[in-house]
Write a protein that holds these residues in place. Structure first.
Motif, PDB file in Angstrom:
ATOM      1  N   MET A   1      36.557  13.576  74.602  1.00 57.06           N
ATOM      2  CA  MET A   1      36.881  14.832  75.474  1.00 57.06           C
ATOM      3  C   MET A   1      37.934  15.618  74.882  1.00 57.06           C
ATOM      4  N   GLU A   2      37.367  16.731  74.902  1.00 56.44           N
ATOM      5  CA  GLU A   2      39.310  17.919  74.118  1.00 56.44           C
ATOM      6  C   GLU A   2      39.965  18.032  74.300  1.00 56.44           C
ATOM      7  N   ARG A   3      40.894  17.155  74.080  1.00 57.74           N
ATOM      8  CA  ARG A   3      42.551  17.258  74.928  1.00 57.74           C
ATOM      9  C   ARG A   3      42.863  18.643  74.441  1.00 57.74           C
ATOM     10  N   ARG A   4      42.288  19.408  73.651  1.00 56.02           N
ATOM     11  CA  ARG A   4      43.542  20.490  72.765  1.00 56.02           C
ATOM     12  C   ARG A   4      43.462  22.301  73.508  1.00 56.02           C
ATOM     13  N   ARG A   5      45.039  22.270  73.898  1.00 51.78           N
ATOM     14  CA  ARG A   5      44.688  22.579  74.718  1.00 51.78           C
ATOM     15  C   ARG A   5      44.465  24.459  74.161  1.00 51.78           C
ATOM     16  N   TYR A   6      44.740  24.610  72.832  1.00 54.58           N
ATOM     17  CA  TYR A   6      44.441  26.090  72.109  1.00 54.58           C
ATOM     18  C   TYR A   6      42.778  25.583  71.325  1.00 54.58           C
ATOM     19  N   ARG A   7      42.347  26.471  70.968  1.00 53.64           N
ATOM     20  CA  ARG A   7      40.587  26.389  70.180  1.00 53.64           C
ATOM     21  C   ARG A   7      41.734  26.531  68.135  1.00 53.64           C
ATOM     22  N   ARG A   8      40.862  25.737  68.137  1.00 55.88           N
ATOM     23  CA  ARG A   8      41.449  25.787  66.418  1.00 55.88           C
ATOM     24  C   ARG A   8      40.775  26.721  65.683  1.00 55.88           C
ATOM     25  N   LEU A   9      40.763  27.409  64.446  1.00 59.14           N
ATOM     26  CA  LEU A   9      40.000  27.685  63.674  1.00 59.14           C
ATOM     27  C   LEU A   9      40.335  27.045  62.019  1.00 59.14           C
ATOM     28  N   SER A  10      39.314  27.667  61.562  1.00 58.00           N
ATOM     29  CA  SER A  10      38.947  26.369  60.442  1.00 58.00           C
ATOM     30  C   SER A  10      39.707  27.892  59.290  1.00 58.00           C
ATOM     31  N   LEU A  11      40.091  27.589  59.020  1.00 56.20           N
ATOM     32  CA  LEU A  11      41.300  28.661  58.145  1.00 56.20           C
ATOM     33  C   LEU A  11      41.752  27.927  57.022  1.00 56.20           C
ATOM     34  N   HIS A  12      41.879  28.871  55.573  1.00 62.42           N
ATOM     35  CA  HIS A  12      42.246  27.723  54.382  1.00 62.42           C
ATOM     36  C   HIS A  12      43.153  28.638  53.510  1.00 62.42           C
ATOM     37  N   VAL A  13      44.184  28.568  53.714  1.00 63.87           N
ATOM     38  CA  VAL A  13      44.903  29.970  53.371  1.00 63.87           C
ATOM     39  C   VAL A  13      46.505  29.341  52.648  1.00 63.87           C
ATOM     40  N   PRO A  14      47.281  29.847  52.053  1.00 64.74           N
ATOM     41  CA  PRO A  14      48.497  28.975  51.432  1.00 64.74           C
ATOM     42  C   PRO A  14      49.682  29.074  52.114  1.00 64.74           C
ATOM     43  N   VAL A  15      50.064  28.152  51.863  1.00 62.31           N
ATOM     44  CA  VAL A  15      51.138  27.234  52.841  1.00 62.31           C
ATOM     45  C   VAL A  15      52.540  26.727  52.074  1.00 62.31           C
ATOM     46  N   GLU A  16      53.610  27.230  52.507  1.00 59.73           N
ATOM     47  CA  GLU A  16      54.910  27.127  52.104  1.00 59.73           C
ATOM     48  C   GLU A  16      55.717  25.908  53.339  1.00 59.73           C
ATOM     49  N   PHE A  17      56.151  24.860  53.498  1.00 62.22           N
ATOM     50  CA  PHE A  17      56.873  24.289  53.849  1.00 62.22           C
ATOM     51  C   PHE A  17      58.214  23.581  53.268  1.00 62.22           C
ATOM     52  N   GLU A  18      59.197  23.584  54.043  1.00 61.31           N
ATOM     53  CA  GLU A  18      60.508  23.108  53.629  1.00 61.31           C
ATOM     54  C   GLU A  18      60.805  21.595  54.808  1.00 61.31           C
ATOM     55  N   TRP A  19      62.119  21.276  54.761  1.00 60.54           N
ATOM     56  CA  TRP A  19      62.239  20.374  55.411  1.00 60.54           C
ATOM     57  C   TRP A  19      63.572  19.890  54.438  1.00 60.54           C
ATOM     58  N   HIS A  20      64.877  18.810  55.917  1.00 58.05           N
ATOM     59  CA  HIS A  20      65.441  18.074  54.656  1.00 58.05           C
ATOM     60  C   HIS A  20      65.072  16.693  54.528  1.00 58.05           C
ATOM     61  N   ASP A  21      65.540  16.174  53.815  1.00 60.15           N
ATOM     62  CA  ASP A  21      64.973  14.621  53.849  1.00 60.15           C
ATOM     63  C   ASP A  21      66.261  13.894  54.822  1.00 60.15           C
ATOM     64  N   ALA A  22      66.007  12.557  54.133  1.00 61.43           N
ATOM     65  CA  ALA A  22      66.444  11.823  55.245  1.00 61.43           C
ATOM     66  C   ALA A  22      68.626  11.473  54.945  1.00 61.43           C
ATOM     67  N   ALA A  23      68.228  11.689  53.271  1.00 56.82           N
ATOM     68  CA  ALA A  23      69.494  11.984  53.304  1.00 56.82           C
ATOM     69  C   ALA A  23      70.739  13.648  53.042  1.00 56.82           C
ATOM     70  N   GLY A  24      69.633  14.438  54.089  1.00 60.92           N
ATOM     71  CA  GLY A  24      70.044  15.575  54.247  1.00 60.92           C
ATOM     72  C   GLY A  24      70.046  16.667  53.243  1.00 60.92           C
ATOM     73  N   ILE A  25      68.909  16.492  51.729  1.00 60.68           N
ATOM     74  CA  ILE A  25      68.528  17.422  50.892  1.00 60.68           C
ATOM     75  C   ILE A  25      67.511  17.794  51.335  1.00 60.68           C
ATOM     76  N   GLN A  26      67.760  19.378  51.464  1.00 62.72           N
ATOM     77  CA  GLN A  26      66.644  20.249  51.021  1.00 62.72           C
ATOM     78  C   GLN A  26      65.141  20.371  50.111  1.00 62.72           C
ATOM     79  N   GLN A  27      63.928  20.087  50.761  1.00 59.74           N
ATOM     80  CA  GLN A  27      63.029  19.713  49.903  1.00 59.74           C
ATOM     81  C   GLN A  27      61.967  20.713  50.434  1.00 59.74           C
ATOM     82  N   ARG A  28      60.844  20.916  50.108  1.00 58.58           N
ATOM     83  CA  ARG A  28      60.064  22.493  49.926  1.00 58.58           C
ATOM     84  C   ARG A  28      58.711  21.407  48.962  1.00 58.58           C
ATOM     85  N   GLY A  29      57.776  22.014  50.317  1.00 54.92           N
ATOM     86  CA  GLY A  29      56.202  21.922  49.077  1.00 54.92           C
ATOM     87  C   GLY A  29      55.390  22.843  49.140  1.00 54.92           C
TER      88      GLY A  29
END
Length: 103
Positions: A1-29
């Motif tokens: 049974m499908e549990r998703r609330r919104y329909r997913r679209l297949s989309l292949h585009v570049p994505v950048e992301f950032e977060w802070h690691d366990a030591a609080g240092i900003q990381q990027r990917g």
């Protein structure tokens, strides 16, 4: 049974992301989206933050007519899980995606 609330679209585009690691240092990917919806996306990349990590993602969508700037979407969210899919390794992000700037 499908549990998703919104329909997913297949989309292949570049994505950048950032977060802070366990030591609080900003990381990027960087990676590529496999699919996305209004509530999140699956990002393909060889490494990134562990499940439960809060992060910021930025997606640049192409313009439909190709001759002007597309939409930039930014979102704050969290890593839900890592997954191995046909295209490679990646992680699922739960976030509310909203346009940050529109042409």
């Amino acid at each position: 049974m499908e549990r998703r609330r919104y329909r997913r679209l297949s989309l292949h585009v570049p994505v950048e992301f950032e977060w802070h690691d366990a030591a609080g240092i900003q990381q990027r990917g960087q990676g590529f989206s496999k699919d996305m919806s209004a509530s999140g996306m699956l990002l393909l990349c060889p490494s990134g933050p562990p499940p439960g990590t809060e992060l910021r993602v930025e997606v640049e969508l192409p313009s439909p007519d190709g001759d002007k700037a597309g939409w930039r979407i930014t979102a704050a969210g969290s890593v839900v899980r890592w997954a191995q899919v046909e295209e490679g390794a990646g992680f699922a992000v739960a976030a509310t995606l909203a346009p940050a700037s529109m042409p």
